[in-house]
Design a protein around this motif. Structure first.
Motif, PDB file in Angstrom:
ATOM      1  N   ASN A   1     -14.298 -52.945  -4.257  1.00 46.08           N
ATOM      2  CA  ASN A   1     -15.229 -52.724  -3.148  1.00 46.08           C
ATOM      3  C   ASN A   1     -14.536 -52.840  -1.802  1.00 46.08           C
ATOM      4  OD1 ASN A   1     -17.385 -52.229  -4.800  1.00 46.08           O
ATOM      5  ND2 ASN A   1     -18.182 -54.308  -4.696  1.00 46.08           N
TER       6      ASN A   1
ATOM      7  N   LEU B   1     -12.635 -49.555  -1.341  1.00 46.58           N
ATOM      8  CA  LEU B   1     -13.459 -48.352  -1.227  1.00 46.58           C
ATOM      9  C   LEU B   1     -14.343 -48.331   0.010  1.00 46.58           C
ATOM     10  CD1 LEU B   1     -14.700 -47.815  -4.901  1.00 46.58           C
ATOM     11  CD2 LEU B   1     -12.983 -46.483  -3.644  1.00 46.58           C
ATOM     12  N   HIS B   2     -14.777 -49.506   0.468  1.00 50.17           N
ATOM     13  CA  HIS B   2     -15.815 -49.546   1.496  1.00 50.17           C
ATOM     14  C   HIS B   2     -15.406 -50.205   2.799  1.00 50.17           C
ATOM     15  CE1 HIS B   2     -18.432 -48.087  -1.598  1.00 50.17           C
ATOM     16  NE2 HIS B   2     -18.189 -49.134  -2.359  1.00 50.17           N
ATOM     17  N   SER B   3     -14.134 -50.533   2.980  1.00 46.45           N
ATOM     18  CA  SER B   3     -13.723 -51.188   4.224  1.00 46.45           C
ATOM     19  C   SER B   3     -12.460 -50.526   4.779  1.00 46.45           C
ATOM     20  CB  SER B   3     -13.467 -52.679   3.988  1.00 46.45           C
ATOM     21  OG  SER B   3     -12.203 -52.886   3.395  1.00 46.45           O
TER      22      SER B   3
ATOM     23  N   GLU C   1     -16.194 -52.971   7.837  1.00 50.27           N
ATOM     24  CA  GLU C   1     -16.690 -51.625   7.580  1.00 50.27           C
ATOM     25  C   GLU C   1     -15.774 -50.541   8.151  1.00 50.27           C
ATOM     26  OE1 GLU C   1     -20.584 -49.322   9.041  1.00 50.27           O
ATOM     27  OE2 GLU C   1     -20.986 -51.131   7.855  1.00 50.27           O
ATOM     28  N   ARG C   2     -15.633 -49.468   7.397  1.00 49.73           N
ATOM     29  CA  ARG C   2     -14.835 -48.331   7.845  1.00 49.73           C
ATOM     30  C   ARG C   2     -15.489 -47.698   9.070  1.00 49.73           C
ATOM     31  NH1 ARG C   2     -11.838 -45.011   3.345  1.00 49.73           N
ATOM     32  NH2 ARG C   2     -11.330 -46.685   1.917  1.00 49.73           N
TER      33      ARG C   2
ATOM     34  N   GLU D   1     -18.579 -44.838   9.085  1.00 48.19           N
ATOM     35  CA  GLU D   1     -19.254 -44.757   7.797  1.00 48.19           C
ATOM     36  C   GLU D   1     -20.362 -45.783   7.743  1.00 48.19           C
ATOM     37  OE1 GLU D   1     -16.895 -44.856   4.299  1.00 48.19           O
ATOM     38  OE2 GLU D   1     -15.334 -43.618   5.142  1.00 48.19           O
TER      39      GLU D   1
ATOM     40  N   GLY E   1     -23.288 -47.890   5.305  1.00 43.68           N
ATOM     41  CA  GLY E   1     -23.264 -48.515   3.995  1.00 43.68           C
ATOM     42  C   GLY E   1     -23.901 -47.617   2.947  1.00 43.68           C
ATOM     43  N   HIS E   2     -23.708 -47.951   1.707  1.00 49.95           N
ATOM     44  CA  HIS E   2     -24.283 -47.216   0.592  1.00 49.95           C
ATOM     45  C   HIS E   2     -25.427 -48.025   0.011  1.00 49.95           C
ATOM     46  CE1 HIS E   2     -21.028 -44.315   0.531  1.00 49.95           C
ATOM     47  NE2 HIS E   2     -20.184 -45.324   0.626  1.00 49.95           N
ATOM     48  N   SER E   3     -26.368 -47.348  -0.579  1.00 54.47           N
ATOM     49  CA  SER E   3     -27.454 -48.028  -1.273  1.00 54.47           C
ATOM     50  C   SER E   3     -27.744 -47.270  -2.559  1.00 54.47           C
ATOM     51  CB  SER E   3     -28.710 -48.088  -0.397  1.00 54.47           C
ATOM     52  OG  SER E   3     -29.254 -46.792  -0.243  1.00 54.47           O
TER      53      SER E   3
ATOM     54  N   ASP F   1     -29.036 -43.717  -2.374  1.00 58.01           N
ATOM     55  CA  ASP F   1     -28.142 -42.607  -2.055  1.00 58.01           C
ATOM     56  C   ASP F   1     -28.005 -41.638  -3.222  1.00 58.01           C
ATOM     57  OD1 ASP F   1     -27.612 -43.755   0.395  1.00 58.01           O
ATOM     58  OD2 ASP F   1     -25.716 -44.652  -0.247  1.00 58.01           O
TER      59      ASP F   1
ATOM     60  N   PHE G   1     -23.598 -46.683  -6.749  1.00 61.37           N
ATOM     61  CA  PHE G   1     -23.238 -47.834  -5.937  1.00 61.37           C
ATOM     62  C   PHE G   1     -24.214 -48.970  -6.191  1.00 61.37           C
ATOM     63  CE2 PHE G   1     -21.655 -44.282  -3.334  1.00 61.37           C
ATOM     64  CZ  PHE G   1     -20.334 -44.649  -3.246  1.00 61.37           C
TER      65      PHE G   1
END
Length: 174
Positions: free
Chosen positions: A82, A85-87, A116-117, A120, A122-124, A127, A131
Motif C-alpha cells: 500500500n 502503490l498509494h504514496s 499521498e501522491r 491523486e 484516495g481509493h474506495s 471505485d 481496493f
C-alpha cells in the motif's frame, strides 16, 4: 539520500501520544530489540519481498512462533504494498521506512511512507476497483493495528501478541 534522512527524522518509531487511538495500550514495548530500515524504493514493488524477509528474519531471531512469523509477514506485505502503490514513496526518489520492535512476547511493525501522491485522490470500494481489503487482512493477522499522519508522512502499524514465543503449532497442541 537526503529524503531518507528527512523521513527518519519525521517518523517516530512509536505512535505519538497526540495521535494514538484508544486501542493502543499506554505501556510501550520495553526491553527487547528494535530494527529500523530505510528503503529507497523508486516505485519498485520488489522492495516488498525484502521487507517481508527482513521482518521474518528479525522476528525469528527474537524467538517468535511460526504462526506469528506468518501473520507478521502477511500483514507487513500489505502495508508495504500500500505504501508503494498509494504514496509518494512509490514514485521516483521515493523512500519507505520499516520499523520492527519486539520484546519477545509482543511485536510492533510500522511502515512509514511519504504521504499521498500529488494529484491523486484516495481509493474506495465504490471505485469498482480492487481496493480496501488490505486493512481487513492486517486486522485478521494482528492483535491491534492503526495508522497516523505527521506533516509529510503516513505511518501504518500493527502489533501481534505472542504469549508463547518459539513454539510451533504442534507444540501448542500438547
Amino acid at each position: 539520500m537526503a529524503e531518507a534522512r528527512q523521513l527518519r527524522e519525521y517518523v517516530p518509531a512509536e505512535v505519538p501520544e497526540s495521535a494514538a487511538p484508544a486501542t493502543i495500550e499506554d505501556g510501550d514495548l520495553t526491553g527487547g530489540a528494535t530494527d529500523h530500515t530505510v528503503w529507497s524504493c523508486a516505485g519498485n514493488l520488489t522492495a516488498v519481498r525484502s521487507v517481508r524477509a527482513r521482518v521474518r528474519d528479525f522476528l525469528a531471531r527474537m524467538g517468535h512462533s511460526e504462526t506469528v512469523l506468518d501473520d507478521a509477514e502477511l500483514a507487513v506485505s500489505e502495508l508495504a504494498t500500500n505504501a508503494l502503490l498509494h504514496s509518494r514513496s512509490g514514485q521516483s526518489g521515493g523512500v519507505m521506512t520499516l520499523f520492527i520492535r519486539s520484546d519477545g512476547t509482543r511485536l510492533r511493525v510500522a511502515v512509514a511512507d511519504q504521504g499521498e501522491r500529488a494529484g491523486e485522490g484516495g481509493h474506495s470500494r465504490e471505485d469498482g476497483d480492487d481496493f480496501g481489503r488490505g486493512k481487513l487482512i492486517v486486522d485478521s493477522c494482528a492483535t491491534r493495528s492503526g495508522e497516523y499522519w505527521s506533516e509529510a508522512t503516513h505511518v501504518a502499524w500493527f502489533e501481534i501478541e505472542d504469549p508463547r514465543p518459539g513454539l510451533s503449532l504442534a507444540d501448542t497442541a500438547l
